[in-house]
Design a protein around this motif. Structure first.
Motif, short mmCIF file in Angstrom:
data_model
loop_
_atom_site.label_atom_id
_atom_site.label_comp_id
_atom_site.label_asym_id
_atom_site.label_seq_id
_atom_site.Cartn_x
_atom_site.Cartn_y
_atom_site.Cartn_z
N LYS A 37 5.83 6.23 6.88
CA LYS A 37 5.94 4.85 7.34
C LYS A 37 7.34 4.53 7.83
CE LYS A 37 3.44 3.15 3.72
NZ LYS A 37 2.85 2.12 2.87
N SER A 69 -0.24 4.63 7.16
CA SER A 69 -0.18 3.87 8.40
C SER A 69 0.72 2.66 8.25
CB SER A 69 -1.59 3.42 8.80
OG SER A 69 -2.10 2.54 7.83
N SER A 95 -0.74 4.60 1.48
CA SER A 95 -1.21 4.61 2.87
C SER A 95 -0.18 5.28 3.78
CB SER A 95 -1.46 3.18 3.34
OG SER A 95 -1.66 3.15 4.71
N SER A 142 0.81 -1.23 0.00
CA SER A 142 0.00 0.00 0.00
C SER A 142 0.84 1.28 0.00
CB SER A 142 -0.98 -0.01 1.17
OG SER A 142 -0.31 -0.10 2.39
N ALA A 194 4.01 9.48 2.03
CA ALA A 194 3.53 8.26 2.68
C ALA A 194 4.69 7.34 3.07
CB ALA A 194 2.56 7.53 1.76
#
Length: 133
Positions: free
Chosen positions: A62, A9, A7, A4, A58
């Motif tokens: 992360k 998260s 994303s 992902s 992103a």
């Protein structure tokens, strides 16, 4: 390996972070070479700029999570070098399990005990009492 990319998260490993950095660098080189020659590529550049920027933010987020830091650390100058070369937190942290799966099942680490602390069995065995009888 690629999980992902849009994303914000979770956690990612250094290898995945390096892969995206090289990919983003190559895309920007191609786009900049095309912008210098044709006006149509300028339009193409601005269409791809937002998704590439989103993916970059992103992945930085992360990787900050993997090191146990806040999202805002990515805006510190030269912190990307730490993200590129620094190790991740061992085991689980507040952002999720370790992406390398290192220490995720280490119960001593999860409950706040140090890895060097001896278990009750080891302490008793060193004192001369043997549980195996």
């Amino acid at each position: 390996m690629i999980s992902s990319p849009f994303s914000f998260s979770g956690r990612i490993r250094r290898s995945e972070y390096w892969f995206f950095k090289i990919f983003i660098f190559a895309v920007f080189l191609c786009l900049m070479a095309g912008v210098a020659h044709r006006i149509i590529n300028v339009l193409f550049f601005y269409i791809l700029f937002v998704p590439i920027l989103w993916i970059n933010l992103a992945q930085n987020t992360k990787r900050c999570h993997d090191r146990g830091n806040s999202v805002f650390f990515q805006f510190i100058p030269f912190y990307n070098l730490i993200l590129l070369f620094g190790n991740s937190d061992f085991g689980q942290n507040q952002f999720g399990p370790n992406a390398k799966d290192a220490g995720n099942n280490d119960y001593n680490h999860q409950f706040g005990k140090t890895a060097l602390e001896l278990s009750e069995y080891e302490k008793s065995y060193k004192n001369g009492f043997d549980f195996r009888r």
